[in-house]
Design an enzyme around this catalytic site. Sequence first.
Site, PDB file in Angstrom:
ATOM      1  N   CYS A   1       0.815  -1.223   0.000  1.00 33.03           N
ATOM      2  CA  CYS A   1       0.000   0.000   0.000  1.00 33.03           C
ATOM      3  C   CYS A   1       0.844   1.267   0.000  1.00 33.03           C
ATOM      4  O   CYS A   1       0.332   2.358   0.246  1.00 33.03           O
ATOM      5  CB  CYS A   1      -0.950   0.006   1.178  1.00 33.03           C
TER       6      CYS A   1
ATOM      7  N   ASP B   1       9.520   0.217   6.829  1.00 34.90           N
ATOM      8  CA  ASP B   1       8.659  -0.937   7.116  1.00 34.90           C
ATOM      9  C   ASP B   1       8.288  -1.099   8.592  1.00 34.90           C
ATOM     10  O   ASP B   1       7.160  -1.446   8.895  1.00 34.90           O
ATOM     11  CB  ASP B   1       9.346  -2.215   6.612  1.00 34.90           C
TER      12      ASP B   1
HETATM   13  P1  GDP Z   1       4.769  -1.352   0.660  1.00 41.61           P
HETATM   14  O1  GDP Z   1       4.651  -2.828   0.452  1.00 41.61           O
HETATM   15  O2  GDP Z   1       3.750  -0.855   1.670  1.00 41.61           O
HETATM   16  O3  GDP Z   1       6.151  -0.890   0.983  1.00 41.61           O
HETATM   17  O4  GDP Z   1       4.318  -0.649  -0.723  1.00 41.61           O
HETATM   18  P2  GDP Z   1       5.230  -0.097  -1.921  1.00 41.61           P
HETATM   19  O5  GDP Z   1       5.800   1.247  -1.596  1.00 41.61           O
HETATM   20  O6  GDP Z   1       6.177  -1.160  -2.355  1.00 41.61           O
HETATM   21  O7  GDP Z   1       4.092   0.129  -3.029  1.00 41.61           O
HETATM   22  C1  GDP Z   1       3.174  -0.872  -3.360  1.00 41.61           C
HETATM   23  C2  GDP Z   1       2.464  -0.505  -4.638  1.00 41.61           C
HETATM   24  O8  GDP Z   1       1.676   0.668  -4.450  1.00 41.61           O
HETATM   25  C3  GDP Z   1       3.394  -0.202  -5.807  1.00 41.61           C
HETATM   26  O9  GDP Z   1       2.874  -0.794  -6.980  1.00 41.61           O
HETATM   27  C4  GDP Z   1       3.354   1.302  -5.924  1.00 41.61           C
HETATM   28  O10 GDP Z   1       3.595   1.724  -7.234  1.00 41.61           O
HETATM   29  C5  GDP Z   1       1.945   1.627  -5.465  1.00 41.61           C
HETATM   30  N1  GDP Z   1       1.851   2.983  -4.867  1.00 41.61           N
HETATM   31  C6  GDP Z   1       2.639   3.510  -3.904  1.00 41.61           C
HETATM   32  N2  GDP Z   1       2.277   4.781  -3.611  1.00 41.61           N
HETATM   33  C7  GDP Z   1       1.211   5.067  -4.414  1.00 41.61           C
HETATM   34  C8  GDP Z   1       0.372   6.228  -4.579  1.00 41.61           C
HETATM   35  O11 GDP Z   1       0.541   7.257  -3.932  1.00 41.61           O
HETATM   36  N3  GDP Z   1      -0.642   6.136  -5.492  1.00 41.61           N
HETATM   37  C9  GDP Z   1      -0.860   4.988  -6.221  1.00 41.61           C
HETATM   38  N4  GDP Z   1      -1.861   4.991  -7.091  1.00 41.61           N
HETATM   39  N5  GDP Z   1      -0.081   3.885  -6.107  1.00 41.61           N
HETATM   40  C10 GDP Z   1       0.936   3.917  -5.209  1.00 41.61           C
HETATM   41 MN    MN Z   2       7.874  -1.993   1.447  1.00 41.04          MN
END
Ligand code: GDP
Ligand code: MN
Length: 525
Positions: free
Chosen positions: A184, A207
């Site tokens: 997310c 994280d």
């Molecule tokens: P984590 O697992 O919580 O660290 O999430 P990530 O930073 O790796 O992001 C997970 C997914 O969410 C990826 O495909 C990103 O491109 C997407 N993502 C992250 N921030 C945003 C945002 O502000 N808007 C949208 N639409 N997608 C986002």
């Molecule tokens: Mn992550």
Amino acid sequence: MKEGVECLTGQWMSPDQLQGAFQERFPGCMKGRTMYVIPFSMGPVGSPLSKIGIQLTDSPYVVVSMRIMTRMGAHVLERLGDDTFVKCLHSVGQPLPMKTDLVNNWPCNPEKTIITHIPDKREICSFGSGYGGNSLLGKKCFALRIASRIAKDEGWLAEHMLILGLTNPQGEKKYVAAAFPSACGKTNLAMINPTIPGWKAECIGDDIAWMKFDSAGRLRAINPEYGFFGVAPGTSTKTNPNAMATIQKNTVFTNVAETSDGSFYWEGLEDELPEGVNIRSYQGIENWNKSSEFNGKKALSAHANSRFCTPAGQCPTMDPAWEDPEGVPIDAIIFGGRRPEGVPLVYEAFDWQHGVFVGASMKSEATAAAEHTKKVVMNDPFAMRPFFGYNIGRYLQHWLNFQQNKDYVLPKIFHVNWFRKSSEGKFLWPGFGENTRVLEWIFRRCNNEDIAQKSPVGLIPKDNSINLDGLNEKIDMEALFQLPKEFWEKEVSEVEAYFEEQINDDLPAGIRKELGDLKNRISEL
Ligand code: GDP
Ligand code: MN
């Protein structure tokens, strides 16, 4: 827990059952392999907020990854002295010679895989899996599941949160911690490049946050980790340039594709592939392209959950204080998830108790594991659903208890949603770097600026108080902040049912009251 329902926040087994499961798996499980002993510190070595673990493993992949993700080595043992440490035992569960074929160089034992935690004894036993979350035991197993239990006993917090430093154009700095479920946007937000001129963002962690109130009553946070274990697909110079800069050296890649010029590749890097370079997919397809198939199905170049494991210190935006043993002072806690409908871009909790309720009622859209297509919105309280080290009701009470201490400066609590969609199914908010605009509003609210107004769900921005200067596209702010009555009525009754089934008698009175109050406010919509 209500009797007879499946517990969604953890699975308990009796000590006898565990003993049986252990005996069935571990004796002789490392035969023929090398056993490695890994002393490691979660948090800066010697910090009062840090904890030590020792992991035994028969996987060299785990050793090199733990070297990146934790502070590892003899200097940690020297620090240990008479202190206790978390005992971590890991085996891929495949003594040599193997009786089955080795697939893609990944020894593992999926039929017998079990990841167990004994919080009372601060012990972790993990068998049969080489997957990061199951085998790099410092991360989810120790820093969240075991640590959340230690934190409860010792009066602090171990949370699934990124930590970010923000400096405004006047040079004032604040730190925020944000809990979003997996996939997310934690890593993206932790490494954000602000799009508003004059603002600076610096990363402490992407994280996990360990947080404790100091003697002055400020909540101080450290990142217990030493590296990033991030999802590779979707990471590109366009979406996350700081992550791309971080992974240029000293990085372990797992299940990504390889290019003929010796580099990495995954979905999302299409525009960055040099002319004439070929791709070998993670499943071994030579000259992979978008129409390649594997076992009759469309084949990805990299596994959807492929990872980079990279030293945090290499990130160009690391905060100068990221290894400060005292931790950084937290001004705001942000919750969030993927909410395609109904949930506004940002709102602020009325107070700490309401904020804890907001965290407890978190939900997020996830891809249903079984068929990998259908999307469902699932409860994920505090983004901790898979990581609670003890009873969720007592966890919520532990959070609530902080409001009893009048000396504590409680951070403000917010909820954000970058993922609301229009009726045509398009994201209403540009996200990524533009999220600075929401962070700016949060920052100003931490200075108690008069830019918020009451709504049934919380405090939302007054008209025009979110800075949209310089945005090229037209943003439908009305749609981003609409509160549809039917949606919220359904939301409240679903949260009520979830609390009833999953927490039941253990639901703290304060959370029950917040649910009732929300219900009343919604009825006035
Ligand atoms: P984590 O697992 O919580 O660290 O999430 P990530 O930073 O790796 O992001 C997970 C997914 O969410 C990826 O495909 C990103 O491109 C997407 N993502 C992250 N921030 C945003 C945002 O502000 N808007 C949208 N639409 N997608 C986002
Ligand atoms: Mn992550």
